[in-house]
Design an enzyme around this catalytic site. Structure first.
Site: not given
Ligand code: PEP
Length: 256
Positions: A13, A15, A99, A101, A171, A177, A217
């Site tokens: 992803n 972003k 997501h 975000e 998630e 992040g 992460s």
């Molecule tokens: C994501 O954007 O879905 C995500 C898991 O980000 P990160 O791996 O940076 O935590």
């Protein structure tokens, strides 16, 4: 992972990162590293403007392109929005829905997630549905209720034959992040819960065919342990998908 019943999917992803020229460079780099590997499906969730170049560049590799969002209506007065048909015509195969975000900054709700899942499936796009609890919810010990409700609402009115096309991504919001990763046990437990909710509604055959990813992460050092859990069928990776070397390492970890 259980490769007998379902596909392992490693999705990056991006972003709001990478211009079209940077997208091309990153995908070329990734192709040079992983070639036409066969052990998992690789998906790149790219910004809308990168879709044409991503589809062109990824075409000769085993890499699919996803959008990071879409509107649930087919067309109309929704300035700034993109429909499933528009994505489909460009060669997009997947779309990320819900997501955290988007839930946090753009008022995405379980209800709009459900509408988007329906619209995606009707158009032939595979939704990657993100669910996850906040730190407060985990600490209040309501993770199970929260995830169960998110999964149930996301799948309202979705017929069994289409559920096989759905991908879930667990998630935990506190792990996205932040550099904090769920332990393999936490990831396994919630991914198993998501499968149990699907099983209760659609039965064991459908439930075992659904790919459930972990995201939060994930990186080259923790991927192998997370992906070795029975109900963790892949990853949705943010930060570590922005460099070809890092993302390739996770793709290789999925082959252990
Ligand atoms: C994501 O954007 O879905 C995500 C898991 O980000 P990160 O791996 O940076 O935590």
């Amino acid at each position: 992972m259980n490769r007998k019943y379902r596909k392992t999917i490693i999705a990056g992803n991006w972003k709001m990162n990478k211009t079209p020229s940077e997208a091309k460079e990153l995908i070329e780099g990734l192709k040079a590293k992983v070639g036409r590997q066969k052990w998992c499906d690789v998906v790149l969730c790219v910004p809308f403007v990168d879709i044409p170049v991503a589809v062109r560049t990824a075409r000769d590799a085993k890499i699919a392109v996803a959008a990071q969002n879409m509107h649930y209506e087919k067309s109309g007065a929704f300035t700034g929005e993109i429909s499933a048909d528009m994505l489909k015509e460009l060669g997009v195969k997947y779309v990320v829905v819900g997501h955290s975000e988007r839930r946090q900054y753009f008022a995405e709700t379980d209800k709009t997630v459900n509408l988007k899942v329906k619209a995606a499936l009707e158009t032939g796009l595979r939704p990657i549905i993100c669910v996850g609890e906040t730190l407060e919810q985990r600490e209040a010990e309501i993770t199970e209720q929260h995830i169960t409700a998110q999964v149930k609402v996301a799948l309202l009115d979705i017929p069994a034959e289409l559920v096989r096309k759905v991908v879930f991504a667990y998630e935990p919001v506190w792990a996205i992040g932040t550099g904090k990763t769920a332990t393999a046990e936490q990831a396994a437990e919630v991914c198993a819960l998501i499968r149990a909710v699907i099983r209760a509604k659609y039965g064991a055959r459908v439930a075992r065919s659904v790919t459930i990813q972990y995201g939060g992460s994930m990186n080259a050092s923790n991927a192998q342990e997370l992906l070795s859990q029975l109900d963790v069928d892949g990853g949705l990776i943010g930060g570590a998908s922005l460099k070809a070397d890092d993302f390739a390492a996770i793709i290789f970890a999925a082959n252990q």
